[in-house]
Design an enzyme around this catalytic site. Sequence first.
Site, PDB file in Angstrom:
ATOM      1  N   HIS A  24     -28.977  66.073 -39.406  1.00  0.00           N
ATOM      2  CA  HIS A  24     -30.140  65.809 -38.553  1.00  0.00           C
ATOM      3  C   HIS A  24     -30.342  64.306 -38.385  1.00  0.00           C
ATOM      4  O   HIS A  24     -30.521  63.819 -37.271  1.00  0.00           O
ATOM      5  CB  HIS A  24     -31.384  66.461 -39.187  1.00  0.00           C
ATOM      6  CG  HIS A  24     -32.597  66.430 -38.306  1.00  0.00           C
ATOM      7  ND1 HIS A  24     -33.867  66.291 -38.818  1.00  0.00           N
ATOM      8  CD2 HIS A  24     -32.722  66.503 -36.964  1.00  0.00           C
ATOM      9  CE1 HIS A  24     -34.732  66.289 -37.806  1.00  0.00           C
ATOM     10  NE2 HIS A  24     -34.071  66.420 -36.677  1.00  0.00           N
ATOM     11  N   HIS A  74     -27.502  69.437 -44.225  1.00  0.00           N
ATOM     12  CA  HIS A  74     -28.197  69.667 -42.954  1.00  0.00           C
ATOM     13  C   HIS A  74     -29.151  68.507 -42.625  1.00  0.00           C
ATOM     14  O   HIS A  74     -29.278  68.107 -41.473  1.00  0.00           O
ATOM     15  CB  HIS A  74     -28.989  70.977 -43.003  1.00  0.00           C
ATOM     16  CG  HIS A  74     -28.124  72.206 -42.963  1.00  0.00           C
ATOM     17  ND1 HIS A  74     -27.132  72.379 -42.029  1.00  0.00           N
ATOM     18  CD2 HIS A  74     -28.102  73.316 -43.752  1.00  0.00           C
ATOM     19  CE1 HIS A  74     -26.526  73.550 -42.239  1.00  0.00           C
ATOM     20  NE2 HIS A  74     -27.099  74.135 -43.288  1.00  0.00           N
ATOM     21  N   HIS A 132     -25.746  71.351 -50.146  1.00  0.00           N
ATOM     22  CA  HIS A 132     -25.513  71.921 -48.806  1.00  0.00           C
ATOM     23  C   HIS A 132     -26.735  71.712 -47.907  1.00  0.00           C
ATOM     24  O   HIS A 132     -26.596  71.294 -46.755  1.00  0.00           O
ATOM     25  CB  HIS A 132     -25.192  73.419 -48.931  1.00  0.00           C
ATOM     26  CG  HIS A 132     -25.142  74.141 -47.614  1.00  0.00           C
ATOM     27  ND1 HIS A 132     -23.970  74.344 -46.929  1.00  0.00           N
ATOM     28  CD2 HIS A 132     -26.131  74.697 -46.858  1.00  0.00           C
ATOM     29  CE1 HIS A 132     -24.236  74.988 -45.796  1.00  0.00           C
ATOM     30  NE2 HIS A 132     -25.538  75.224 -45.736  1.00  0.00           N
ATOM     31  N   GLU A 133     -27.916  71.986 -48.447  1.00  0.00           N
ATOM     32  CA  GLU A 133     -29.133  71.811 -47.637  1.00  0.00           C
ATOM     33  C   GLU A 133     -29.337  70.337 -47.289  1.00  0.00           C
ATOM     34  O   GLU A 133     -29.773  70.016 -46.179  1.00  0.00           O
ATOM     35  CB  GLU A 133     -30.364  72.393 -48.350  1.00  0.00           C
ATOM     36  CG  GLU A 133     -30.306  73.908 -48.570  1.00  0.00           C
ATOM     37  CD  GLU A 133     -30.002  74.715 -47.298  1.00  0.00           C
ATOM     38  OE1 GLU A 133     -30.359  74.259 -46.203  1.00  0.00           O
ATOM     39  OE2 GLU A 133     -29.385  75.791 -47.412  1.00  0.00           O
TER      40      GLU A 133
HETATM   41 ZN   LIG Z   1     -26.677  75.893 -44.176  1.00  0.00          ZN
END
Ligand SMILES: [Zn+2]
Length: 238
Positions: free
Chosen positions: A107, A103, A99-100
Amino acid sequence: MYFDPMYWLVIGLGMALSLWAQFKVKRTFSKYSQRATSSRLTGADVARRILAAHGIRDVTVEPVPGDLSDHYDPRTKTLRLSEPVYGSSSMAAFGVAAHEVGHAIQHAEKYAPLGFRSAWVPVANLGGGLSMLVIMGAFFMGGASTALGSQLGLLGVLLFATTTVFTLVTLPVEFDASRRALATLERGGFVSGTELDGAKKVLDAAAMTYVAAFVSSLLTLLYWAWQLGLVGGSRDDR
Ligand SMILES: [Zn+2]
């Protein structure tokens, strides 16, 4: 208005919802932290491999103290994984790590909702900070019963709305990161079907905390708008 039972009902409902969501994510994370995947990799390995597979070479993966403190910092391009995720090969660790990375990929791909959300942070901080002062000022000036009171009330509610917008735009950012995470975990062969299910349960529970934050903020916004006579008719009887 602090004696208004409606105020405490709205605030209490929002808080209960947020606490319930946080309790649920902690419980789900702890449950699937105990369920190991058949992989020999750790959360950090999974993160680094998914980053590499997406051609992202300038993001650093490092451990961070605390529980559920995992986050991606776009300013320094650092992906920080909490200790129970960084070195673990549990279903929960894989879900959170992926999940991270989601991100970090958002980006790198300049995913619009993430860009908007980052740009909105100072607006929401300022708006949220000023809103209570302005709303208090509006009541002091007589609220909806005077022209100045109504104008200040409208301004205060608009300022508070900047924080509601922030919690709203957080939703697509978080849902998209989880969607990417589950797709990459499966496609990359990091997990089997049941292992993916464990990762999904953790990410779904985490998503609920963001939904709770939005609902709670929206309830508060509607409460002030109602109190100041902006919605639901006049409150001149107060
Ligand atoms: Zn998150």
